[in-house]
Design an enzyme around this catalytic site. Sequence first.
Site, mmCIF file in Angstrom:
data_model
loop_
_atom_site.group_PDB
_atom_site.id
_atom_site.type_symbol
_atom_site.label_atom_id
_atom_site.label_comp_id
_atom_site.label_asym_id
_atom_site.label_seq_id
_atom_site.Cartn_x
_atom_site.Cartn_y
_atom_site.Cartn_z
ATOM 1 N N SER A 137 0.813 -1.106 -0.102
ATOM 2 C CA SER A 137 0.087 -0.059 0.117
ATOM 3 C C SER A 137 0.968 1.224 -0.019
ATOM 4 C CB SER A 137 -0.870 0.150 1.376
ATOM 5 O OG SER A 137 -1.494 1.185 1.535
ATOM 6 N N TYR A 171 -2.866 -1.314 10.386
ATOM 7 C CA TYR A 171 -2.645 -1.689 8.957
ATOM 8 C C TYR A 171 -1.449 -0.902 8.590
ATOM 9 C CZ TYR A 171 -4.108 -1.228 4.069
ATOM 10 O OH TYR A 171 -4.071 -1.423 2.607
#
Length: 255
Positions: free
Chosen positions: A143, A156
Site C-alpha cells: 500500500s 494496517y
Amino acid sequence: MELQGRTAIVTGGNSGIGAAIVAELGARGANVVIDYVTGAPAADALEAQVEGTGAQAITVEADVSKVADLQRLVDSALQRFGRLDVMVNNAGIETRTSVLDTTEDQYDRVLAVNLKSAFFGTQLAAKAMIASGAGGVVINVSSVHEDWPMPGNTPYCLSKGGMRMLTRTAAQELGPHRIRVVGVGPGAIATPINAATLANPDELRILDAAIPLGRMARPEEVAHVVAFLAGDGADYVTGSTFFVDGGLMHSSPGL
Ligand SMILES: NC(=O)c1ccc[n+]([C@@H]2O[C@H](COP(=O)([O-])OP(=O)(O)OC[C@H]3O[C@@H](n4cnc5c(N)ncnc54)[C@H](O)[C@@H]3O)[C@@H](O)[C@H]2O)c1
C-alpha cells in the site's frame, strides 16, 4: 501469451484487486490458484472466467493467517499444475483503529492476515520454486501506507511497513535462487475495502481532490502492473515497490 504455462497463486483472489489480478494473469495465459476465505460463488465465477480464456484455474479455501492453509495453497498448485512460478500475497484487512484504541485482538488479526501471511507465503512459495530449480517471482501487494502514515489506521500501516521490509530483505536472500520479490503499492482503489468512502460523496470528493490524477483507480489498473511484474519483461526487477496511486503519495494538497 506471455504467461502461458506458468502457475500463479493469488491470495484473497475472489474480490477487489485480487479478483482483477486473477483475471489479468489468466488472460495472459497463466494457470491460477484462486484463494478465498469467504465468498465461494465469486471464486467459482472467476474460475469459470479464467477457463473461458483458455487458461486453467482452481479455487482453494484457505485462511492465509494460518501457515498450514498457505502450505495447502502451494501444495494445490503443485498437485494440479505441477509448478509454481508466481506468488501474489494480496489478502488484506484493516481495522481503522488508532494507537490509543486498538485492541490486542485487532492488532493480532491485522498483522496475521496482512504480514504473517506474506512472510510465510513468501517462504513456502520460495521453497517450492527452489525445489523446481526454475526460479519465480513473489509479488507483495502492500500500500502507499507501507511508507505513508495514516493516523487512525495504525495496525494496517505497521503491517504494510513490514511488507516493505519483507520485500527488500527477501529479495536479497532469494535473488541467488533466481526468485524476484517485488512490492506493488496501491493508492486509493475502488474495492469493497473502501466501501464506506465510496458510499460517502463528500469524503469521495475530498479524496479525489487529493489525488493528482483526480480519481480513485479501478482494480484492473493495479492488476496490469502486477501482471507486468510477473512476466519476463520485469526479469531484472527485484526488491522495490511500485506505487499505483495516481501520484497520491507525493501530493501536497492545499500547500
Ligand atoms: N483498495 C485500496 O484502496 C487499497 C489500497 C492499498 C492497498 N490495498 C491492498 O490491496 C489488497 C486487496 O484489497 P482490496 O482493496 O481488493 O480489498 P477487498 O476487501 O476487496 O479484498 C481483500 C481480500 O482479502 C481476503 N481476505 C481477508 N482475510 C483473509 C484471510 N484470512 N485469508 C484469505 N483471504 C483473506 C478477502 O476475502 C478479500 O478477498 C489488500 O492487501 C489491501 O490492503 C488496497
